[in-house]
Design a protein around this motif. Sequence first.
Motif, PDB file in Angstrom:
ATOM      1  N   VAL A  33      -8.185   6.763  16.334  1.00 64.63           N
ATOM      2  CA  VAL A  33      -9.170   7.804  16.042  1.00 64.63           C
ATOM      3  C   VAL A  33      -9.706   7.525  14.640  1.00 64.63           C
ATOM      4  N   PRO A  34     -10.988   7.162  14.523  1.00 66.78           N
ATOM      5  CA  PRO A  34     -11.568   6.940  13.191  1.00 66.78           C
ATOM      6  C   PRO A  34     -11.611   8.239  12.388  1.00 66.78           C
ATOM      7  N   LEU A  35     -11.251   8.156  11.117  1.00 61.03           N
ATOM      8  CA  LEU A  35     -11.337   9.301  10.216  1.00 61.03           C
ATOM      9  C   LEU A  35     -12.510   9.169   9.253  1.00 61.03           C
ATOM     10  N   THR A  36     -12.992   7.958   9.069  1.00 62.19           N
ATOM     11  CA  THR A  36     -14.187   7.710   8.264  1.00 62.19           C
ATOM     12  C   THR A  36     -15.056   6.710   9.002  1.00 62.19           C
ATOM     13  N   GLU A  41     -16.978   2.013   1.374  1.00 63.44           N
ATOM     14  CA  GLU A  41     -16.128   0.931   0.893  1.00 63.44           C
ATOM     15  C   GLU A  41     -14.796   0.890   1.641  1.00 63.44           C
ATOM     16  N   ALA A  42     -14.318   2.058   2.064  1.00 59.61           N
ATOM     17  CA  ALA A  42     -13.037   2.120   2.763  1.00 59.61           C
ATOM     18  C   ALA A  42     -13.239   2.669   4.172  1.00 59.61           C
ATOM     19  N   HIS A  43     -12.379   2.233   5.061  1.00 60.69           N
ATOM     20  CA  HIS A  43     -12.378   2.689   6.442  1.00 60.69           C
ATOM     21  C   HIS A  43     -10.979   3.229   6.713  1.00 60.69           C
ATOM     22  N   ALA A  62     -10.042  -6.755   6.563  1.00 64.42           N
ATOM     23  CA  ALA A  62     -10.142  -6.503   5.115  1.00 64.42           C
ATOM     24  C   ALA A  62      -8.721  -6.227   4.642  1.00 64.42           C
ATOM     25  N   ASP A  63      -8.518  -6.064   3.334  1.00 61.85           N
ATOM     26  CA  ASP A  63      -7.197  -5.646   2.868  1.00 61.85           C
ATOM     27  C   ASP A  63      -6.844  -4.362   3.617  1.00 61.85           C
ATOM     28  N   VAL A 112      -5.692   2.259   6.256  1.00 63.04           N
ATOM     29  CA  VAL A 112      -6.801   2.229   5.303  1.00 63.04           C
ATOM     30  C   VAL A 112      -7.208   0.777   5.121  1.00 63.04           C
ATOM     31  N   GLU A 113      -8.503   0.511   5.300  1.00 59.99           N
ATOM     32  CA  GLU A 113      -9.031  -0.836   5.092  1.00 59.99           C
ATOM     33  C   GLU A 113     -10.096  -0.785   4.011  1.00 59.99           C
ATOM     34  N   SER A 114     -10.051  -1.751   3.104  1.00 59.32           N
ATOM     35  CA  SER A 114     -11.034  -1.813   2.035  1.00 59.32           C
ATOM     36  C   SER A 114     -11.087  -3.246   1.525  1.00 59.32           C
TER      37      SER A 114
END
Length: 124
Positions: A33-36, A41-43, A62-63, A112-114
């Motif tokens: 479930v996506p939250l953003t 810049e962050a997902h 991504a990181d 969290v991906e950024s």
Amino acid sequence: MGSGKIARLKTLDFDAGRALPIAGFGSHDVTAVPLTLSDGEAHVVCIRLGAGGVLGRHPAPADQLFVVVEGEGWASGEEGERVPVAPGTALHWHAGEEHESGSERGLTAIVVESERLVPHLRDD
């Protein structure tokens, strides 16, 4: 004091009923479930692995920070060695790093991906 206006609290519903299945990379019994939205810049996404679920081996786009909030399971990084994970465990994978996770009983994690994620984690 304030202006008398009450700010409206924004809530995000990430109930399991809103989840989308993940089937890529040989994954099974996994939902997200996506939250953003990926516009910033962050997902941020909530990942749920069902009993016996596996999020198949894939490179981190991504990181990535994988924060276990419920259940227990395992995860592996580039070397493929499985390590146990449970609530309070956070794992960091660098962009491009191959990784995988799974659970025998079920697991929920916030991911969290950024591009430039610098975790504040202990190095063991």
